[in-house]
Enzyme design. Structure first.
Site, PDB file in Angstrom:
ATOM      1  N   SER A 117       0.827  -1.227   0.000  1.00  0.00           N
ATOM      2  CA  SER A 117       0.000   0.000   0.000  1.00  0.00           C
ATOM      3  C   SER A 117       0.848   1.258   0.000  1.00  0.00           C
ATOM      4  CB  SER A 117      -0.870   0.080   1.262  1.00  0.00           C
ATOM      5  OG  SER A 117      -1.751  -0.975   1.334  1.00  0.00           O
ATOM      6  N   HIS A 173      -3.318   0.842  -4.513  1.00  0.00           N
ATOM      7  CA  HIS A 173      -2.688  -0.239  -5.280  1.00  0.00           C
ATOM      8  C   HIS A 173      -3.020  -0.035  -6.754  1.00  0.00           C
ATOM      9  CE1 HIS A 173      -1.579  -3.058  -1.966  1.00  0.00           C
ATOM     10  NE2 HIS A 173      -2.484  -2.367  -1.331  1.00  0.00           N
ATOM     11  N   HIS A 203      -5.048  -9.534  -1.986  1.00  0.00           N
ATOM     12  CA  HIS A 203      -5.232  -9.861  -0.570  1.00  0.00           C
ATOM     13  C   HIS A 203      -6.290 -10.943  -0.416  1.00  0.00           C
ATOM     14  CE1 HIS A 203      -3.687  -5.680  -0.530  1.00  0.00           C
ATOM     15  NE2 HIS A 203      -3.052  -6.066   0.568  1.00  0.00           N
ATOM     16  N   TYR A 238      -8.394 -10.898   1.994  1.00  0.00           N
ATOM     17  CA  TYR A 238      -9.655 -10.267   2.418  1.00  0.00           C
ATOM     18  C   TYR A 238     -10.483  -9.733   1.248  1.00  0.00           C
ATOM     19  CZ  TYR A 238      -7.090  -5.830   2.057  1.00  0.00           C
ATOM     20  OH  TYR A 238      -6.348  -4.780   1.611  1.00  0.00           O
ATOM     21  N   GLU A 239      -9.869  -9.639   0.081  1.00  0.00           N
ATOM     22  CA  GLU A 239     -10.629  -9.210  -1.091  1.00  0.00           C
ATOM     23  C   GLU A 239     -11.495 -10.340  -1.645  1.00  0.00           C
ATOM     24  OE1 GLU A 239      -8.129  -6.204  -3.652  1.00  0.00           O
ATOM     25  OE2 GLU A 239      -6.766  -7.606  -2.704  1.00  0.00           O
ATOM     26  N   ALA A 294       2.549  -2.215   4.379  1.00  0.00           N
ATOM     27  CA  ALA A 294       2.240  -1.271   5.446  1.00  0.00           C
ATOM     28  C   ALA A 294       1.728  -2.112   6.613  1.00  0.00           C
ATOM     29  CB  ALA A 294       1.169  -0.297   4.980  1.00  0.00           C
ATOM     30  N   MET A 316      -2.030  -7.399   6.942  1.00  0.00           N
ATOM     31  CA  MET A 316      -3.009  -8.269   6.274  1.00  0.00           C
ATOM     32  C   MET A 316      -2.455  -8.876   4.992  1.00  0.00           C
ATOM     33  SD  MET A 316      -6.287  -5.768   6.653  1.00  0.00           S
ATOM     34  CE  MET A 316      -6.534  -4.782   8.140  1.00  0.00           C
ATOM     35  N   SER A 317      -1.153  -9.007   4.915  1.00  0.00           N
ATOM     36  CA  SER A 317      -0.584  -9.527   3.656  1.00  0.00           C
ATOM     37  C   SER A 317       0.695 -10.303   3.950  1.00  0.00           C
ATOM     38  CB  SER A 317      -0.276  -8.350   2.719  1.00  0.00           C
ATOM     39  OG  SER A 317       0.765  -7.560   3.246  1.00  0.00           O
ATOM     40  N   ASN A 331       1.089   3.000  11.734  1.00  0.00           N
ATOM     41  CA  ASN A 331       0.250   3.374  12.896  1.00  0.00           C
ATOM     42  C   ASN A 331       0.615   2.480  14.075  1.00  0.00           C
ATOM     43  OD1 ASN A 331      -1.318   1.452  10.878  1.00  0.00           O
ATOM     44  ND2 ASN A 331      -1.959   0.899  12.951  1.00  0.00           N
ATOM     45  N   HIS A 382      -7.758   3.735   7.278  1.00  0.00           N
ATOM     46  CA  HIS A 382      -6.915   3.532   6.099  1.00  0.00           C
ATOM     47  C   HIS A 382      -6.276   4.841   5.629  1.00  0.00           C
ATOM     48  CE1 HIS A 382      -5.370   1.370   2.664  1.00  0.00           C
ATOM     49  NE2 HIS A 382      -5.976   2.176   1.818  1.00  0.00           N
TER      50      HIS A 382
HETATM   51  N1  HPA Z   1      -3.335  -3.750  11.324  1.00  0.00           N
HETATM   52  C1  HPA Z   1      -3.406  -4.517  10.232  1.00  0.00           C
HETATM   53  N2  HPA Z   1      -2.985  -4.118   9.042  1.00  0.00           N
HETATM   54  C2  HPA Z   1      -2.458  -2.892   8.940  1.00  0.00           C
HETATM   55  C3  HPA Z   1      -2.360  -2.029  10.036  1.00  0.00           C
HETATM   56  C4  HPA Z   1      -2.825  -2.489  11.299  1.00  0.00           C
HETATM   57  O1  HPA Z   1      -2.763  -1.798  12.326  1.00  0.00           O
HETATM   58  N3  HPA Z   1      -1.774  -0.888   9.596  1.00  0.00           N
HETATM   59  C5  HPA Z   1      -1.539  -1.055   8.274  1.00  0.00           C
HETATM   60  N4  HPA Z   1      -1.949  -2.256   7.861  1.00  0.00           N
END
Ligand code: HPA
Length: 271
Positions: free
Chosen positions: A32, A63, A85, A87-88, A115, A211-212, A235, A246
């Site tokens: 990302s 993306h 992903h 989740y998609e 990320a 998530m990847s 974050n 996001h």
């Molecule tokens: N959790 C999961 N996936 C993420 C996060 C998070 O805090 N930040 C960026 N991708």
């Protein structure tokens, strides 16, 4: 007639070779907001995902959905601007398909980037992944084993190549870019984690959560690719800051992308 996974990989390999993608050394998966690096690839051959047979669809903001082949830091790279992903709704076979195609095209190594939320590390940190924890709830190698690629029970003891990690740290030191080292824990998403989950993951030894990456790395290791992984911490993970969104992930990635790009290019030159 339904094609087997091997037949699909072969078809996609031949298609990309017909586009002039003949001898990549390094696969590069750009997470990302980190896709900009692909714009620095010299003599690029660009292929839209929509054109590629058996390829998934990338739907997430940030993306681009392009494959770019060319030279970066004097190395021959095949970069994915946008990944697939779980989740998609993509099956794991689709999430990890590009890695198998990279291997089939001749790549010997994979650089994965993402990320991630920090557990301990704060926004703006670059973290070299030294190991991972698979919390996706599944494994991309479930099903018939592709013996052409690797064994039924792959060893994951050294998933993130130690020599590559040493090189990455020494390159970061030389550039005075701070590069931390830690464990990436991969979830399925699409929800961010609950604070209770993050407390649990901290106890388990995770330094970053995302998530990847985990599925792609499992398939890469199975195929015998040498892996290097970098997380851009965007974050504090849930419970360590008031809320997550996001937009913040995208904004922080913007801030660190110059260091990120410089680091990846310099590492590539030394691998
Ligand atoms: N959790 C999961 N996936 C993420 C996060 C998070 O805090 N930040 C960026 N991708």
């Amino acid at each position: 007639m339904k094609m087997t996974l091997l037949e699909k990989i072969k078809e996609t390999q031949l298609f990309l070779q017909s586009k002039g993608i003949t001898s990549p050394e390094f696969g590069l998966i750009l997470g990302s907001g980190l896709g900009e690096l692909a714009e620095e690839i010299e003599n690029p051959i660009v292929v839209d995902y929509a054109e590629i047979p058996n390829w998934g669809k990338s739907t997430v903001m940030g993306h681009a959905g392009k494959l770019i082949y060319g030279q970066l830091s004097g190395r021959s790279v095949l970069a994915l601007q946008g990944r697939f992903h779980f989740y998609e709704g993509n099956p794991m076979e689709v999430v990890t398909f590009p890695v198998r195609v990279m291997k089939s095209l001749g790549c010997h190594s994979l650089m994965v980037t993402n990320a991630a939320g920090g557990i301990g590390f704060g926004p703006g940190t670059l973290m070299l992944i030294n190991d991972h924890i698979n919390m996706t709830g599944t494994n991309p190698l479930i099903g018939d084993n592709l013996y052409d690629f690797g064994p039924r029970f792959p060893d994951m003891s050294n998933a993130y190549n130690e020599d590559y990690r040493k090189t990455a740290h020494s390159v970061a030191d030389n550039l005075s870019i701070s590069l931390k080292d830690g464990v990436y824990l991969g979830c399925s998403g699409p929800t961010y984690e609950t604070p209770a989950e993050i407390r649990a993951f901290k106890t388990l030894g995770a330094d970053a959560v995302g998530m990847s990456t985990v599925p792609e790395v499992i398939v890469a290791v199975h195929s015998g690719l040498k892996v290097l992984g970098i997380s851009a911490i965007t974050n504090h993970a849930a419970g360590f800051q008031s809320e997550l969104n996001h937009a913040e992930v995208v904004a922080v990635t913007e801030q660190i992308k110059e260091d990120f790009k410089g680091l990846v290019k310099a590492i590539l030159a030394e691998l």
